[in-house]
Motif scaffolding. Structure first.
Motif, PDB file in Angstrom:
ATOM      1  N   LEU A   1       0.858  -1.168   0.037  1.00 53.59           N
ATOM      2  CA  LEU A   1      -0.201   0.146  -0.065  1.00 53.59           C
ATOM      3  C   LEU A   1       0.900   1.267  -0.048  1.00 53.59           C
ATOM      4  CD1 LEU A   1      -2.919  -0.191   2.513  1.00 53.59           C
ATOM      5  CD2 LEU A   1      -3.023   0.160  -0.159  1.00 53.59           C
ATOM      6  N   GLY A   2       0.542   2.206  -0.760  1.00 49.17           N
ATOM      7  CA  GLY A   2       1.249   3.460  -0.640  1.00 49.17           C
ATOM      8  C   GLY A   2       0.530   4.393   0.222  1.00 49.17           C
ATOM      9  N   SER A   3      -0.331   4.040   0.860  1.00 49.58           N
ATOM     10  CA  SER A   3      -1.300   5.192   1.633  1.00 49.58           C
ATOM     11  C   SER A   3      -0.765   4.974   3.455  1.00 49.58           C
ATOM     12  CB  SER A   3      -2.875   5.243   1.472  1.00 49.58           C
ATOM     13  OG  SER A   3      -3.232   3.965   2.043  1.00 49.58           O
ATOM     14  N   GLY A   4      -0.957   5.780   3.798  1.00 51.72           N
ATOM     15  CA  GLY A   4      -0.773   5.921   5.472  1.00 51.72           C
ATOM     16  C   GLY A   4       0.750   6.085   5.447  1.00 51.72           C
ATOM     17  N   PRO A   5       1.029   6.176   6.821  1.00 51.51           N
ATOM     18  CA  PRO A   5       2.630   6.488   7.221  1.00 51.51           C
ATOM     19  C   PRO A   5       3.559   5.457   6.650  1.00 51.51           C
ATOM     20  CG  PRO A   5       1.680   5.813   9.218  1.00 51.51           C
ATOM     21  CD  PRO A   5       0.437   5.740   8.074  1.00 51.51           C
ATOM     22  N   VAL A   6       4.781   5.802   6.330  1.00 52.82           N
ATOM     23  CA  VAL A   6       5.536   4.952   5.758  1.00 52.82           C
ATOM     24  C   VAL A   6       6.095   3.857   6.866  1.00 52.82           C
ATOM     25  CG1 VAL A   6       8.243   4.592   5.142  1.00 52.82           C
ATOM     26  CG2 VAL A   6       6.817   6.709   4.348  1.00 52.82           C
ATOM     27  N   GLU A   7       5.988   2.639   6.614  1.00 45.49           N
ATOM     28  CA  GLU A   7       6.250   1.549   7.554  1.00 45.49           C
ATOM     29  C   GLU A   7       7.679   1.351   7.552  1.00 45.49           C
ATOM     30  OE1 GLU A   7       4.640  -0.942   8.915  1.00 45.49           O
ATOM     31  OE2 GLU A   7       3.061   0.664   8.830  1.00 45.49           O
ATOM     32  N   PRO A   8       8.387   1.518   8.836  1.00 43.71           N
ATOM     33  CA  PRO A   8       9.640   0.740   9.304  1.00 43.71           C
ATOM     34  C   PRO A   8      10.064  -0.514   8.507  1.00 43.71           C
ATOM     35  CG  PRO A   8       8.662   1.017  11.080  1.00 43.71           C
ATOM     36  CD  PRO A   8       7.488   1.398  10.090  1.00 43.71           C
ATOM     37  N   LEU A   9       9.172  -1.227   8.721  1.00 45.34           N
ATOM     38  CA  LEU A   9       9.652  -2.872   8.264  1.00 45.34           C
ATOM     39  C   LEU A   9       8.566  -3.096   7.170  1.00 45.34           C
ATOM     40  CD1 LEU A   9      10.962  -5.410   8.852  1.00 45.34           C
ATOM     41  CD2 LEU A   9       9.400  -5.975  10.348  1.00 45.34           C
ATOM     42  N   GLY A  10       8.927  -3.345   5.734  1.00 46.25           N
ATOM     43  CA  GLY A  10       8.149  -3.987   5.103  1.00 46.25           C
ATOM     44  C   GLY A  10       7.196  -2.705   4.383  1.00 46.25           C
ATOM     45  N   ASN A  11       6.062  -3.443   4.080  1.00 45.24           N
ATOM     46  CA  ASN A  11       5.051  -2.449   3.586  1.00 45.24           C
ATOM     47  C   ASN A  11       3.593  -2.806   4.118  1.00 45.24           C
ATOM     48  OD1 ASN A  11       6.550  -0.879   1.726  1.00 45.24           O
ATOM     49  ND2 ASN A  11       6.348  -2.181   0.190  1.00 45.24           N
ATOM     50  N   ALA A  12       2.919  -2.013   4.195  1.00 51.99           N
ATOM     51  CA  ALA A  12       1.321  -2.247   4.582  1.00 51.99           C
ATOM     52  C   ALA A  12       0.664  -2.839   3.434  1.00 51.99           C
ATOM     53  CB  ALA A  12       0.585  -0.906   4.962  1.00 51.99           C
ATOM     54  N   SER A  13      -0.071  -3.949   3.602  1.00 49.81           N
ATOM     55  CA  SER A  13      -1.081  -4.602   2.623  1.00 49.81           C
ATOM     56  C   SER A  13      -2.479  -4.498   3.268  1.00 49.81           C
ATOM     57  CB  SER A  13      -0.364  -5.953   2.373  1.00 49.81           C
ATOM     58  OG  SER A  13      -0.600  -6.598   3.688  1.00 49.81           O
ATOM     59  N   SER A  14      -3.376  -4.404   2.124  1.00 47.69           N
ATOM     60  CA  SER A  14      -4.920  -4.417   2.591  1.00 47.69           C
ATOM     61  C   SER A  14      -5.496  -5.180   1.571  1.00 47.69           C
ATOM     62  CB  SER A  14      -5.390  -3.023   2.642  1.00 47.69           C
ATOM     63  OG  SER A  14      -5.214  -2.829   1.130  1.00 47.69           O
ATOM     64  N   CYS A  15      -6.600  -5.508   2.065  1.00 54.30           N
ATOM     65  CA  CYS A  15      -7.815  -6.219   1.155  1.00 54.30           C
ATOM     66  C   CYS A  15      -9.048  -5.639   1.538  1.00 54.30           C
ATOM     67  CB  CYS A  15      -7.597  -7.566   1.150  1.00 54.30           C
ATOM     68  SG  CYS A  15      -8.152  -8.323   2.696  1.00 54.30           S
ATOM     69  N   LEU A  16      -9.915  -6.059   0.716  1.00 51.02           N
ATOM     70  CA  LEU A  16     -11.547  -5.499   0.788  1.00 51.02           C
ATOM     71  C   LEU A  16     -12.180  -6.563   0.293  1.00 51.02           C
ATOM     72  CD1 LEU A  16     -12.912  -3.032   1.319  1.00 51.02           C
ATOM     73  CD2 LEU A  16     -12.888  -2.361  -0.969  1.00 51.02           C
ATOM     74  N   LEU A  17     -13.112  -7.107   1.397  1.00 52.21           N
ATOM     75  CA  LEU A  17     -13.914  -8.221   1.135  1.00 52.21           C
ATOM     76  C   LEU A  17     -15.485  -8.000   1.016  1.00 52.21           C
ATOM     77  CD1 LEU A  17     -12.260 -10.514   3.187  1.00 52.21           C
ATOM     78  CD2 LEU A  17     -11.984 -10.994   0.960  1.00 52.21           C
ATOM     79  N   ALA A  18     -16.245  -8.336   0.052  1.00 50.75           N
ATOM     80  CA  ALA A  18     -17.814  -8.044   0.058  1.00 50.75           C
ATOM     81  C   ALA A  18     -18.646  -9.252   0.338  1.00 50.75           C
ATOM     82  CB  ALA A  18     -18.072  -7.516  -1.405  1.00 50.75           C
TER      83      ALA A  18
ATOM     84  N   ARG B   1      -6.621  -3.698   6.808  1.00 56.51           N
ATOM     85  CA  ARG B   1      -5.229  -3.242   6.814  1.00 56.51           C
ATOM     86  C   ARG B   1      -4.223  -3.922   7.740  1.00 56.51           C
ATOM     87  NH1 ARG B   1      -2.700   2.006   5.108  1.00 56.51           N
ATOM     88  NH2 ARG B   1      -0.842   2.212   6.150  1.00 56.51           N
ATOM     89  N   CYS B   2      -3.184  -4.508   7.166  1.00 58.44           N
ATOM     90  CA  CYS B   2      -2.183  -5.072   7.739  1.00 58.44           C
ATOM     91  C   CYS B   2      -0.873  -4.240   7.711  1.00 58.44           C
ATOM     92  CB  CYS B   2      -2.101  -6.285   7.366  1.00 58.44           C
ATOM     93  SG  CYS B   2      -0.870  -7.279   7.933  1.00 58.44           S
ATOM     94  N   GLU B   3      -0.347  -3.827   8.887  1.00 62.83           N
ATOM     95  CA  GLU B   3       1.001  -3.066   9.101  1.00 62.83           C
ATOM     96  C   GLU B   3       1.890  -4.242   9.956  1.00 62.83           C
ATOM     97  OE1 GLU B   3      -0.330   0.388  10.543  1.00 62.83           O
ATOM     98  OE2 GLU B   3      -1.201   0.985   8.971  1.00 62.83           O
ATOM     99  N   PRO B   4       3.047  -4.314   9.402  1.00 62.87           N
ATOM    100  CA  PRO B   4       3.924  -5.105  10.310  1.00 62.87           C
ATOM    101  C   PRO B   4       4.392  -4.635  11.612  1.00 62.87           C
ATOM    102  CG  PRO B   4       4.572  -5.419   7.993  1.00 62.87           C
ATOM    103  CD  PRO B   4       3.362  -4.281   8.092  1.00 62.87           C
ATOM    104  N   SER B   5       4.463  -3.317  11.432  1.00 67.60           N
ATOM    105  CA  SER B   5       4.776  -2.887  12.903  1.00 67.60           C
ATOM    106  C   SER B   5       3.757  -2.463  13.874  1.00 67.60           C
ATOM    107  CB  SER B   5       5.653  -1.719  12.614  1.00 67.60           C
ATOM    108  OG  SER B   5       4.854  -0.450  11.904  1.00 67.60           O
ATOM    109  N   VAL B   6       2.676  -1.991  13.335  1.00 62.84           N
ATOM    110  CA  VAL B   6       1.372  -1.825  14.185  1.00 62.84           C
ATOM    111  C   VAL B   6       0.650  -3.008  14.519  1.00 62.84           C
ATOM    112  CG1 VAL B   6      -0.636  -0.261  14.202  1.00 62.84           C
ATOM    113  CG2 VAL B   6       1.335   0.641  13.503  1.00 62.84           C
ATOM    114  N   GLY B   7       0.300  -3.901  13.463  1.00 60.73           N
ATOM    115  CA  GLY B   7      -0.753  -4.980  13.631  1.00 60.73           C
ATOM    116  C   GLY B   7      -1.633  -4.822  12.605  1.00 60.73           C
ATOM    117  N   ILE B   8      -2.869  -5.377  12.826  1.00 64.09           N
ATOM    118  CA  ILE B   8      -3.915  -5.657  11.840  1.00 64.09           C
ATOM    119  C   ILE B   8      -4.917  -4.817  12.160  1.00 64.09           C
ATOM    120  CG2 ILE B   8      -5.359  -7.284  10.575  1.00 64.09           C
ATOM    121  CD1 ILE B   8      -3.152  -9.286  11.054  1.00 64.09           C
ATOM    122  N   GLN B   9      -5.957  -4.126  11.127  1.00 66.51           N
ATOM    123  CA  GLN B   9      -6.732  -3.451  11.770  1.00 66.51           C
ATOM    124  C   GLN B   9      -7.923  -3.709  10.678  1.00 66.51           C
ATOM    125  OE1 GLN B   9      -4.730   0.312  10.706  1.00 66.51           O
ATOM    126  NE2 GLN B   9      -5.136   1.255  12.701  1.00 66.51           N
TER     127      GLN B   9
END
Lengths: 643, 223
Positions: free
Chosen positions: A550-567, A578-586
């Motif tokens: 993902l290119g949105s959100g704050p810059v990750e110190p480790l890896g990149n954030a990833s996300s998915c959208l389910l219907a 939204r999954c961020e390695p340093s913060v966790g999963i939202q």
């Protein structure tokens, strides 16, 4: 393979150097002239022998001549300094006198007037057979006495052996010969315990001597331990430098700041004491085996030390006394030492033990065994050259070498063929791999303990080489291992790790622990993402969008954030993760017909409520469910109710 | 970088250097004998005990040899004989092209036969190349047996087979095994002949290894 070398040959200096002057000039003794040479030779003529014979013939009445000859014998001693020819002249004059007298006597006897020569019967030799017999009897008696003494000794030792059941020298010698190579040299038996015939090229010989053990010692030993095995009738004497016990100690330890403490603490290893039992009473097999081991360790250490000095590594190796220090990885040192306990320095063991109890790392048996195997492989290659196929080929070249001709190998390839790795390099590689493997194990174990949500399972391959191992890592969620599993393979090399992921990406990592850790973390979060999508598929939910980077959100110190959208299956609910390695999963959910739609002046139609509401975040930690996937499954189940 | 400035050593230079230094093994010292089939087991046992590398097991070989001759159509001189040998049990090893010279019989006191021998490893295109040169096949045979080594000496105990045209198994040409003791050495190393003779004496009652003069054999009648 001889290049011709010019050799010049000179005869050594013939004349002796009499004096060397201060300016370096040598003054030779002048060679003797011909006359001087002749006089020197003439002086050497020994006239005294001929004088004595002459005297024996005319012994009665001619004692004056004897006295005269004795005087003549004394004379050369006194007068030789005057003139070298003096003694010669005197001797010749005497000879002339004697010959003149003889001529006179013969002429007088020929005349037969005043002197007549009559033949006399030769004196009868007194035949005394009894004397001869007595002489012979005495000689034979002496010879017989010698033989009898020998027989008595043999018989005595034989009876003693039989009565006291003492070990037989010859049977023991046969046993010794079955295990070791013996040779008889004049009247001693010597043996060879070196590895020469096995392919070693070490210069130190391992010659031992076999003697008969004295009987008193055997009797004493037998009386002391009457229940134990019988002592041997042989005694083997090994050379003093091979006595005792030796082993190669291999230590891997953190780098010491001070080189001196490094050596001291390592030399504080206590060698095991001498073999149990006293030196002389020890069975010869153990003694010889220990000596052979000492020789092997010496050869191994000498080879390693020579290589350590010759090799130029980025951090040079150090050879101090009986130790070699090599740097394996930054911060890790390999210490190889030769511990040889002669059995003579027993007084040091107390001091050494107390030092050794502090800060002593364990001696690595595996690496020591590897060193032994490496040297034995070198020995093996020295003797086992490959046979030529076809049979008329030359003996010696390896298969690659013999193919080098027809396959047109260039100079570079030939040089590469001739290079071979030294023992030290090989053992350093093995030590490096050992450390890499340990570190990787540590990292994987720590992560597995820390990260509970997806389970990280690592399978280490049972088959590996001293320089390469393989581990397969599976990341699964508990209960969902059939749904989604992320696996990756890590090849642990000597200084690097190679990581192959399922998507085909190959990553080369260095020896830093952190890189592997980061990689596993990233893989874990990627797994969560793919697993959620897989669970959604199972539940009938549709994947609307997903992004691995993902290119949105704050810059990750480790890896990149990833996300998915389910219907949801009937489209009225949406889940965004939204999954961020340093913060966790939202996780956010939204509802399609908005509940909070109120017609306003701008947006008047009721149909706009279907555009969907805002996303609201879910408190994942308050949700029920064993792990994240379980929670997502429950969430999806709950949101996809038909009503 | 300095290596690029130095003129590279040509192949002819290194070859002439090697020739001058006398390191090319172009002489073969040879002793031959034969032993009946019934007695070969004992000989093999003896050789296993005497030779090197007892632990590695006996090495077998299976070769096929083809002999080519190159005649000069104008002159009636003796044709040049070349031998090509390939290993049937190790197909990836190169072929060996061999030239064997006449043994110099002048010195009767020499313990072994000394003849010049050049062995060159070649690729499989050799047969076509020799055909293009004008060589004709004189004869061929296959050899199967055991190989031993002791230091520099190579001992082969082998059976010679006639190659049959069809795919039947090759038939042996005699009821005996050929025993050869050979050393490939550069010129001038005659001391190896003494070592070979000493080794041959150790095999003495089982097989007699001697110098064999082919010219005299040729005159003997063959039944």
């Amino acid at each position: 393979m001889a290049n011709s070398v010019n050799i010049s040959i000179e005869a050594p200096i013939e004349n002796q150097i009499q004096e060397i002057t201060y300016d370096g000039q040598e003054i030779y003794q002048a060679p003797l002239s011909m006359s001087e040479n002749l006089s020197r030779l003439a002086q050497k003529i020994d006239f005294s022998k001929t004088e004595d014979e002459f005297c024996n013939i005319k012994k009665e009445g001619e004692s004056s001549i004897e006295a005269k000859s004795e005087d003549e014998n004394k004379e050369p001693g006194y007068q030789s300094s005057l003139w070298p020819w003096d003694s010669v002249r005197n001797k010749l004059r005497n000879a002339l006198t004697e010959v003149g007298v003889l001529a006179d006597v013969l002429s007088i006897a020929k005349e037969k007037r005043y002197m007549v020569l009559d033949p006399i019967q030769a004196e009868q030799v007194d035949n005394r057979p009894m004397v001869q017999v007595y002489g012979r009897k005495k000689a034979l008696g002496a010879a017989g006495a010698v033989l009898l003494a020998g027989v008595e000794r043999l018989r005595a030792s034989e009876t003693m052996r039989m009565t006291r059941n003492m070990p037989d020298f010859h049977i023991d010698l046969l046993r010794l010969r079955q295990n070791w190579r013996l040779k008889k040299v004049s009247n001693t038996i010597v043996g060879d315990l070196s590895y020469r015939t096995a392919g070693s090229k070490f210069s130190q010989t391992g010659v031992f001597e076999v003697t008969k053990a004295p009987e008193e010692q055997i009797a004493q030993a037998m009386s002391m331990n009457s229940s134990g095995p019988a002592p041997s009738a042989l005694r083997v004497t090994v050379p003093p430098e091979l006595q005792g016990v030796a082993f190669i100690s291999v230590l891997c330890q953190k780098e010491q700041e001070d080189v001196v403490t490094a050596t001291l603490s390592s030399s504080a290893l206590n060698c095991p004491g001498t073999l149990p039992g006293d030196g002389a009473e020890l069975h010869w097999q153990q003694k010889l085996e220990a000596a052979q081991n000492v020789l092997f360790c010496k050869e191994l250490f000498a080879r390693l030390a020579a290589e350590a000095v010759q090799l130029d590594a980025s951090i040079p190796h150090m050879v101090v006394g009986n130790q070699i220090m090599a740097t394996v990885l930054p911060g890790i040192q390999l210490l190889i030492g030769l511990c040889h306990n002669n059995g003579q320095n027993n007084n040091n063991t107390e001091v050494i033990k107390s030092e050794a109890s502090t800060g002593k790392s364990e001696h690595d048996h595996v690496l020591e065994h590897s060193l032994h195997q490496l040297l034995r492989a070198v020995h093996h290659n020295n003797t086992h050259h490959p046979f030529p196929h076809p049979a008329t080929g030359p003996l010696g070249p390896s298969k690659r070498r013999s193919l080098a001709g027809p396959m047109a190998a260039d100079r570079y390839e030939l040089l590469e063929m001739s290079k071979e790795q030294s023992l030290l390099e090989q053992i350093i590689q093995q030590a490096q791999h050992f450390f890499m493997r340990r570190r990787s194990e540590y990292v994987l174990d720590t992560i597995a303990k820390e990260v509970k949500d997806p389970l990280i399972v690592s399978h280490w391959n049972a088959l590996n080489s001293p320089t390469q191992s393989c581990v397969k890592i599976n990341i699964v969620a508990y209960g969902y291992d059939a749904v989604c599993r992320t696996s990756l393979v890590v090849h642990v090399g000597e200084k690097t790790l190679k990581c192959i992921c399922r998507d085909g990406k190959v990553r080369h990592l260095s020896y830093e622990l952190q890189e592997l850790r980061d990689l596993i973390y990233c893989q874990t979060y990627q797994h969560q993402m793919t697993a959620v999508q897989a669970v959604g598929r199972c539940m009938g939910w549709q994947l609307l969008a997903s992004s691995a980077h993902l290119g949105s959100g704050p810059v990750e110190p480790l890896g990149n954030a990833s996300s998915c959208l389910l219907a949801s299956p009937n489209g009225d609910r949406m889940i965004a993760i939204r999954c961020e390695p340093s913060v966790g999963i939202q996780v956010f959910i939204a509802q399609s017909p908005r509940k909070d739609f109120f017609a306003s002046e701008l947006v008047q139609d009721k149909k706009w409520e279907n555009l969907g509401g805002a996303f609201k975040e879910i408190k994942l930690d308050k949700m029920e469910g064993k792990n994240f996937l379980n929670k997502m499954e429950l969430l999806m189940a709950c949101l996809s109710s038909p009503s | 970088m300095s290596a690029a400035n130095v003129a590279p050593i040509t192949a002819t230079d290194s070859l002439s250097q090697a020739l001058k230094a006398n390191i090319i093994p172009n002489q073969e010292y040879l002793l031959q004998g034969s032993v009946l089939d019934s007695a070969v087991e004992v000989l093999l046992h003896r050789l296993r005990g005497l030779c090197d590398n007892v632990d590695a097991g006996t090495e077998t070989f299976d070769d096929q040899e083809v002999c080519f001759s190159l005649r000069d159509p104008n002159q009636q001189a003796a044709p040049l004989m070349l031998r090509l040998r390939k290993a049937l049990d190790a197909r990836d090893m190169p072929y060996q092209l061999r030239y064997i010279g006449q043994p110099d019989l002048g010195d009767k006191s020499r313990p072994t036969v000394v003849r010049s021998s050049l062995d060159i490893a070649c690729s499989g295109m050799l047969i076509e190349f020799l055909n293009e040169l004008g060589c004709r096949i004189e004869f061929e045979y296959s050899v199967k047996g055991y190989m031993f080594r002791k230091g520099r000496m190579k001992i082969t105990v082998s059976k010679v087979f006639k190659i049959s045209q069809s795919s039947m198994s090759p038939e042996p040409i005699s009821q005996s095994y050929l025993v050869e003791l050979s050393v490939l050495a550069p010129q001038g190393q005659d001391a190896i002949g003494e070592d070979m003779r000493a080794f041959a004496d150790q095999l003495r009652p089982l097989v007699q290894l001697d110098k064999i003069d082919y010219k005299r054999l040729g005159h003997m009648s063959v039944t």
